[in-house]
Design a protein around this motif. Sequence first.
Motif: not given
Length: 344
Positions: A61-67
């Motif tokens: 799972t990518p270490r990211m945030l979509y905002i």
Amino acid sequence: MKEIICLHVGQAGCQIGHACWELFCLEHGIQPDGSLLTNNCLNEYDQSLLTFFEDIAHKYTPRMLYIDFETTVLDEVRSGSYRQLFHPDRIITGKEDAASNYARGYFTLGQKLIDHVLEQIRRITNHCHSLQGFLIFHSFGGTGSGFTSLLMEHLNINYSKKTCFEFVIFPSPKLSTIITEPYNTVLNTHISLEYADCVFIVDNEALWDICTYSLNIQKGNFVHINRLLAQVISNITANSRFKEGNIIDFNEFLTNLVPFPRIHFPLVSYAPIQSIDKAYHEQNTTQSLTQELFHRNNQMIKVEPSNGKYMSVAIIYRGLAVPINVNRTINKLKNERKISFVDW
């Protein structure tokens, strides 16, 4: 392993981010559902893969945030082919658009969303063994400008010792669709000047020209531009994602590329840029690739390199680059004085 968290803010940041994660998965042999390809046993023991991905029960799972404040772009992610790759809690949307207004993103809508975003960042950092820093993707002139400023102020308070890099879309000299773009850019640049450690800037006009004239794409769109940017970001982060070669962290970038703390806005150039028709007829040597990098047609921002001087240059070679050839090329550039540096 030093982990890196990616934050994609606004329409531009989310679209660039999706192109990046699509490319990262292809490079590492990760399928759209997060599992490794059955014949890809090498990555099972490659800990460098965990710089950008979390291993949860053999699912990456990518270490990211979509905002984003409005749901149009992120609804495409939720229903797209890579929907199983991303954690649902890490796709954050608001209920109304900021309408490319810096004040709405910073003061009104951003204030409602910032606590939820910081809580998700805290959860991701809790899963990191040794957090290296943040990569923030956004546009200087668009919706992401106001909220990115607010977010960076909080990151500077909560994670003051962590490195913060930005990949941003800078306003183009002639190509603009947003009337508030200059105002958003001035306000956002001030925040980046204070809180970011390094900001890589590109602009849409230069990217359109590359797609049209260098790649011979007749009907280009933002998918082509985002995938071109993804190639650049992939090369910059390759040393952190693969165990082969020298592992370069963010601090080494800063040491070699940023001459003064507040002068941290490097331009981006990429080579080779060739159309499909020409690709099999060109011979790419270390010398030819290096010379192309300093040509204005390969730069991803509209500037004339011959009108100024370079303060520092970092060239990243990816692939089978022989150190002897690299040294010869650099010495030839110095002797021919094709590029000029400031007098220190």
